[in-house]
Design an enzyme around this catalytic site. Structure first.
Site, PDB file in Angstrom:
ATOM      1  CG  PHE A   1      34.307  46.154  26.447  1.00  0.00           C
ATOM      2  CD1 PHE A   1      34.718  47.513  26.655  1.00  0.00           C
ATOM      3  CD2 PHE A   1      34.970  45.376  27.386  1.00  0.00           C
ATOM      4  CE1 PHE A   1      35.776  47.848  27.395  1.00  0.00           C
ATOM      5  CE2 PHE A   1      36.148  45.864  28.236  1.00  0.00           C
ATOM      6  CZ  PHE A   1      36.322  47.205  28.277  1.00  0.00           C
ATOM      7  N   PRO A   2      30.933  43.675  27.226  1.00  0.00           N
ATOM      8  CG  PRO A   2      29.731  41.902  26.654  1.00  0.00           C
ATOM      9  CD  PRO A   2      30.653  43.096  26.256  1.00  0.00           C
ATOM     10  CB  CYS A   3      33.643  43.879  32.471  1.00  0.00           C
ATOM     11  SG  CYS A   3      35.004  43.701  33.514  1.00  0.00           S
ATOM     12  CD  GLN A   4      34.254  38.168  28.904  1.00  0.00           C
ATOM     13  OE1 GLN A   4      34.893  38.854  28.293  1.00  0.00           O
ATOM     14  NE2 GLN A   4      33.741  37.065  28.107  1.00  0.00           N
TER      15      GLN A   4
ATOM     16  CG  ASN B   1      33.306  47.702  31.120  1.00  0.00           C
ATOM     17  OD1 ASN B   1      32.719  46.987  32.367  1.00  0.00           O
ATOM     18  ND2 ASN B   1      33.528  46.873  30.065  1.00  0.00           N
TER      19      ASN B   1
END
Ligand SMILES: C[S@@+](CC[C@H](N)C(=O)[O-])C[C@H]1O[C@@H](n2cnc3c(N)ncnc32)[C@H](O)[C@@H]1O
Length: 392
Positions: A70-73, A117
């Site tokens: 998942f993209p990490c914000q 990630n």
């Protein structure tokens, strides 16, 4: 072993390739980027759902395993500071949580999870992001280790010369009464591998990957300088500072001034040669990035054609040929000297550095292909971890 899996943020399908090999069947994939979806569909002939934030949970079939790179914000901005009671709200991890939670609520928890990630996730926001993720998974009933598992393709039993440390979070739902394995591997010395001795490189490549003559001349220019000084530079060479007074000492940070002074000293020492060399290559008129060299091989290499090169904003970087730095973006595609030419690594070679088999169909658009292999998860590492997690 036959099992079903859900592939979230699926990209071009790094998880899919690895899990299919282990007997997995993908029952649901979601990816928002159309170019990645096209590649995924070409390889796996299945529907790929788009934006995960817009998908009805009821539409997602049950599976034994859920995977997500998942993209990490930033969690901190979305969390308590904005008054949410749920710290994951506003992040894409929230959508993973919602899916897992949906299946827990209908009393059919997904048995296994495997998330991937960047390594920074483990330290981001004074570890708050990491703790939030682990606590959230534990609250849903997942047994997960609270310490990170950080693995790179260079750690595989048959190491791949690609340094890509990523964190993997794996877990099993407690309702299945099985122990969570402690997935172990030996962290290997990355410098022990060698790109040129691996099976990654092709002998014949299309001419479009051969470096253009301007850039070859830049490399030759730096080689000539290296040949005429009697040491390997341990500091970055910044030709654009040879002649000029340094940056305003009031403004420039200490580390930068130190490099500038070192460069000016170097110039004074080799002035007679450097002036002739600079004239030959019209050096003072080159753009600033071509006026810089970062030799990162100490005494381990003698010439640029033995190294792995990258044209970076900070200059031409030469590093040991042991491994490729983590693939990221097209502008910094690694360059090698092979079969009498300086050339870029090809998308197919990048695919191999990510352990994709040669049968994998890659994008015909090079820009997309480099980007996709920079984004994808390493197939070999997923295979290694999933095999131990699922005991297949
Ligand atoms: C780090 S990459 C994962 C790559 C993937 N593991 C692979 O093997 O290629 C993250 C992916 O999430 C996708 N993404 C970002 N936001 C999304 C959303 N809202 N819904 C679905 N996919 C999304 C991005 O387009 C990107 O391909």
């Amino acid at each position: 072993m036959a099992f079903k899996f859900i592939d979230l943020f699926s990209g071009i399908g790094g998880f899919h390739v690895a899990l299919k090999k282990l007997g997995g069947e993908c029952v649901f994939a979601s990816e928002i980027n159309q170019d990645a979806v096209d590649v995924y569909k070409k390889n796996f002939q299945m529907e790929v759902y788009g934006d995960i934030t817009k998908i009805d949970l009821e539409k997602i079939p049950h599976a034994d395993l859920l995977t997500a790179g998942f993209p990490c914000q930033s969690f901190s901005k979305a969390g308590f500071q904005n008054g949410f009671s749920d710290k994951t709200k506003g992040t894409l991890f929230f959508n993973i949580k919602e899916i897992l939670s949906y299946f827990v609520n209908i009393k059919q928890p997904i048995k296994y999870i495997l998330l991937e990630n960047v390594k920074n996730l483990t330290t981001h926001d004074k570890k708050d992001t990491w703790n939030t993720i682990i606590n959230t998974l534990q609250k849903l009933g997942y047994i997960v280790h609270d310490y990170p598992t950080i693995m790179s393709p260079t750690d595989l039993d048959k190491p791949i010369p690609h340094s890509r440390d990523r964190v993997y979070i794996y877990g099993v739902h407690k309702s299945y009464n099985i122990d969570l394995p402690n997935i172990e591997f030996t962290k290997k010395n990355k410098n022990n591998s060698n790109l040129f001795a691996s099976n990654i490189l092709d002998f014949d490549v299309d001419r479009r990957y051969i470096l253009d003559s301007n850039k070859v001349r830049i490399i030759e220019m730096w080689q000539e300088l290296l040949d005429n000084i009697d040491f390997k530079p341990s500091f970055p060479i910044w030709g654009n500072y040879f002649l000029y007074p340094s940056d305003d000492p009031e403004q420039a940070p200490e580390w930068k001034l130190r490099i500038i002074y070192r460069n000016q000293e170097f110039y004074r020492e080799y002035k007679t040669y450097i002036d002739k060399w600079a004239e030959k290559y019209n050096f003072w008129n080159l753009k600033p990035t071509f006026q810089k060299l970062e030799w990162q091989c100490q005494e381990d290499c003698t010439r640029l054609n033995e190294t792995i090169l990258q044209f970076r904003p900070s200059g031409l970087r030469a590093k040991r040929p042991s491994f490729i730095p983590a693939l990221v973006a097209i502008s910094q595609v690694p360059i090698i000297y092979y079969q009498d030419n300086y050339r870029k690594l090809t998308p197919r070679e990048c695919a191999r550095l990510q352990s994709f088999p040669d049968s994998f169909k890659i994008s015909e658009n090079d820009y997309q292909a480099y980007k996709q292999f920079g984004n994808t998860v390493n197939v070999g590492v997923v295979e290694y971890i999933a095999r131990k997690l699922l005991e297949v």
